[in-house]
Design a protein around this motif. Structure first.
Motif, PDB file in Angstrom:
ATOM      1  N   PHE A 164      62.006  40.115  46.566  1.00 34.77           N
ATOM      2  CA  PHE A 164      60.810  40.649  47.014  1.00 34.77           C
ATOM      3  C   PHE A 164      60.317  39.680  47.924  1.00 34.77           C
ATOM      4  O   PHE A 164      59.416  39.882  48.540  1.00 34.77           O
ATOM      5  N   ILE A 165      60.373  38.253  47.834  1.00 41.10           N
ATOM      6  CA  ILE A 165      59.682  37.248  48.686  1.00 41.10           C
ATOM      7  C   ILE A 165      60.186  37.529  50.153  1.00 41.10           C
ATOM      8  O   ILE A 165      59.686  37.602  51.059  1.00 41.10           O
ATOM      9  N   GLY A 166      61.522  37.970  50.290  1.00 43.37           N
ATOM     10  CA  GLY A 166      61.867  38.189  51.628  1.00 43.37           C
ATOM     11  C   GLY A 166      61.414  39.420  52.233  1.00 43.37           C
ATOM     12  O   GLY A 166      60.923  39.316  53.430  1.00 43.37           O
ATOM     13  N   ARG A 167      61.166  40.543  51.404  1.00 42.60           N
ATOM     14  CA  ARG A 167      60.283  41.638  51.927  1.00 42.60           C
ATOM     15  C   ARG A 167      59.072  41.368  52.257  1.00 42.60           C
ATOM     16  O   ARG A 167      58.448  41.923  53.108  1.00 42.60           O
ATOM     17  N   MET A 168      58.594  40.532  51.445  1.00 38.88           N
ATOM     18  CA  MET A 168      57.033  40.459  51.559  1.00 38.88           C
ATOM     19  C   MET A 168      56.968  39.708  53.005  1.00 38.88           C
ATOM     20  O   MET A 168      55.609  39.776  53.614  1.00 38.88           O
ATOM     21  N   LYS A 169      57.697  38.914  53.274  1.00 37.55           N
ATOM     22  CA  LYS A 169      57.679  38.157  54.729  1.00 37.55           C
ATOM     23  C   LYS A 169      57.574  38.918  55.906  1.00 37.55           C
ATOM     24  O   LYS A 169      56.920  38.622  56.728  1.00 37.55           O
TER      25      LYS A 169
END
Length: 63
Positions: free
Chosen positions: A50-55
């Motif tokens: 999720f963090i990667g996508r939110m970047k």
């Protein structure tokens, strides 16, 4: 015959076209992914996903 459909957008998390969700800056997150993100613990392996996508939100520049 063409039917009147609600506007769909592509979710930056799952990549699927959905009608309902939230916008953060110029990016769309579907309500299913939003709900899953809220329930995910920081220790969960999916949290990093999720963090990667939110970047992606910070990488977009307005023209």
């Amino acid at each position: 015959m063409e039917q009147d459909h609600a506007k769909t957008e592509v979710c930056i998390i799952c990549g699927q076209e959905k009608e309902e969700g939230i916008r953060i800056v110029s990016q769309f997150i579907c309500e299913d992914c939003e709900a899953e993100m809220v329930r995910t613990e920081a220790e969960d392996a999916k949290y990093r996903f999720f963090i990667g996508r939110m970047k992606k939100i910070g990488l977009q520049k307005n023209a």
